[in-house]
Design a protein around this motif. Sequence first.
Motif, PDB file in Angstrom:
ATOM      1  N   ALA A 228       0.845  -1.197   0.000  1.00  0.00           N
ATOM      2  CA  ALA A 228       0.000   0.000   0.000  1.00  0.00           C
ATOM      3  C   ALA A 228       0.879   1.245   0.000  1.00  0.00           C
ATOM      4  CB  ALA A 228      -0.907  -0.005   1.222  1.00  0.00           C
ATOM      5  N   ALA A 229       0.354   2.325  -0.631  1.00  0.00           N
ATOM      6  CA  ALA A 229       1.081   3.597  -0.680  1.00  0.00           C
ATOM      7  C   ALA A 229       1.001   4.295   0.676  1.00  0.00           C
ATOM      8  CB  ALA A 229       0.502   4.476  -1.779  1.00  0.00           C
ATOM      9  N   PHE A 230       2.041   5.065   1.002  1.00  0.00           N
ATOM     10  CA  PHE A 230       2.073   5.802   2.269  1.00  0.00           C
ATOM     11  C   PHE A 230       3.148   6.877   2.186  1.00  0.00           C
ATOM     12  CE2 PHE A 230       5.385   2.687   2.527  1.00  0.00           C
ATOM     13  CZ  PHE A 230       6.401   3.321   3.214  1.00  0.00           C
TER      14      PHE A 230
ATOM     15  N   GLY B 177      15.256   9.794  16.593  1.00  0.00           N
ATOM     16  CA  GLY B 177      13.995  10.508  16.660  1.00  0.00           C
ATOM     17  C   GLY B 177      12.800   9.599  16.495  1.00  0.00           C
ATOM     18  N   ASN B 178      11.743  10.112  15.861  1.00  0.00           N
ATOM     19  CA  ASN B 178      10.493   9.374  15.674  1.00  0.00           C
ATOM     20  C   ASN B 178      10.020   9.488  14.230  1.00  0.00           C
ATOM     21  OD1 ASN B 178       9.640   8.738  18.659  1.00  0.00           O
ATOM     22  ND2 ASN B 178      10.238  10.894  18.645  1.00  0.00           N
ATOM     23  N   THR B 179       9.390   8.430  13.756  1.00  0.00           N
ATOM     24  CA  THR B 179       8.776   8.428  12.430  1.00  0.00           C
ATOM     25  C   THR B 179       7.259   8.492  12.575  1.00  0.00           C
ATOM     26  OG1 THR B 179      10.564   7.179  11.386  1.00  0.00           O
ATOM     27  CG2 THR B 179       8.406   7.077  10.325  1.00  0.00           C
ATOM     28  N   THR B 180       6.623   9.431  11.876  1.00  0.00           N
ATOM     29  CA  THR B 180       5.166   9.594  11.892  1.00  0.00           C
ATOM     30  C   THR B 180       4.614   9.362  10.485  1.00  0.00           C
ATOM     31  OG1 THR B 180       5.308  11.214  13.681  1.00  0.00           O
ATOM     32  CG2 THR B 180       3.256  11.150  12.421  1.00  0.00           C
ATOM     33  N   PHE B 181       3.578   8.522  10.362  1.00  0.00           N
ATOM     34  CA  PHE B 181       2.938   8.294   9.056  1.00  0.00           C
ATOM     35  C   PHE B 181       1.958   9.426   8.776  1.00  0.00           C
ATOM     36  CE2 PHE B 181       4.525   4.119  10.014  1.00  0.00           C
ATOM     37  CZ  PHE B 181       4.894   3.624   8.766  1.00  0.00           C
ATOM     38  N   THR B 182       2.181  10.112   7.664  1.00  0.00           N
ATOM     39  CA  THR B 182       1.343  11.265   7.304  1.00  0.00           C
ATOM     40  C   THR B 182       0.241  10.907   6.318  1.00  0.00           C
ATOM     41  OG1 THR B 182       2.989  11.864   5.620  1.00  0.00           O
ATOM     42  CG2 THR B 182       3.168  12.923   7.786  1.00  0.00           C
TER      43      THR B 182
ATOM     44  N   PRO C 207      -2.915   3.776   4.599  1.00  0.00           N
ATOM     45  CA  PRO C 207      -4.124   3.138   5.114  1.00  0.00           C
ATOM     46  C   PRO C 207      -4.574   3.807   6.411  1.00  0.00           C
ATOM     47  CG  PRO C 207      -2.547   1.488   4.375  1.00  0.00           C
ATOM     48  CD  PRO C 207      -1.855   2.793   4.314  1.00  0.00           C
ATOM     49  N   ALA C 208      -5.867   3.915   6.602  1.00  0.00           N
ATOM     50  CA  ALA C 208      -6.421   4.663   7.740  1.00  0.00           C
ATOM     51  C   ALA C 208      -5.854   4.242   9.088  1.00  0.00           C
ATOM     52  CB  ALA C 208      -7.949   4.537   7.735  1.00  0.00           C
ATOM     53  N   PRO C 209      -5.630   2.934   9.359  1.00  0.00           N
ATOM     54  CA  PRO C 209      -5.153   2.557  10.701  1.00  0.00           C
ATOM     55  C   PRO C 209      -3.767   3.107  11.064  1.00  0.00           C
ATOM     56  CG  PRO C 209      -6.097   0.663   9.571  1.00  0.00           C
ATOM     57  CD  PRO C 209      -5.953   1.739   8.550  1.00  0.00           C
ATOM     58  N   ILE C 210      -2.949   3.467  10.069  1.00  0.00           N
ATOM     59  CA  ILE C 210      -1.590   3.897  10.399  1.00  0.00           C
ATOM     60  C   ILE C 210      -1.405   5.410  10.337  1.00  0.00           C
ATOM     61  CG2 ILE C 210      -0.682   1.726   9.499  1.00  0.00           C
ATOM     62  CD1 ILE C 210       0.494   3.375   7.154  1.00  0.00           C
TER      63      ILE C 210
END
Length: 236
Positions: free
Chosen positions: A157-159, A195-200, A203-206
Amino acid sequence: MKKFLLGGAAFIAFAAPVFAADMPARTYTKAPVYTAPQAVYDWTGFYIGGHIGGAFAGNNSLEGSGGRFLGGVQGGADYQFATNWVIGAEAQYSWLANNNNGAVFPGGTLVTTNNNQLGSVTGRLGYTWGPALLYAKGGYAWRDNPNVGVSVGGVPAAFTTDGSHKDGYTVGAGLEYMFAPNWSAKAEYQYYNFGNTTFTSGPAPIVGSRFRDDEHTVKVGVNYRFGWGGPTAPRY
């Protein structure tokens, strides 16, 4: 002639005790106690070496649980001062085994990541006694671009995320021991934080999920030491 010889013998027998009494008594001198030479250890100089160990992701990491094997090389320089203190700098590079773990989200969404390289450039400060050196270290950390993947039900899936987080910091501590001329062994703990990685998006759950990018490592290694201001091994 016979009388002359007998008279000479009698004179010698009479005079010997007199001469012996006039001679001073011989003084007895005790041999000094042997003291073995003491080794002198000097940490000043350059060194190169290698290490092996394990890497363990921290809590709330995209790598999931479990450890990975690592191996690598290091090099640096130390300067010993004020008798028992050592200051130095070190560059270190490690290769890590692949990691197939990941984080599972509702709806069958799986997030995985893998980075196979870690590096650092640190300063270190230590206290030495005899052949042992106890030290702390800290500085800049680097890793290769993390290979993040997202799939839903096994389908990619794309992200997007907020960045690669390749640069960070590291701190650690260890014990090094000179076991032979020009050779030392070490055991070390080192922590890496990127640091931290945030999904912008994705898929909705992530979307909006945030994960820490860090590694805990334990290593053992061996260094070959070159001296610049004096011997870097025991002097006898």
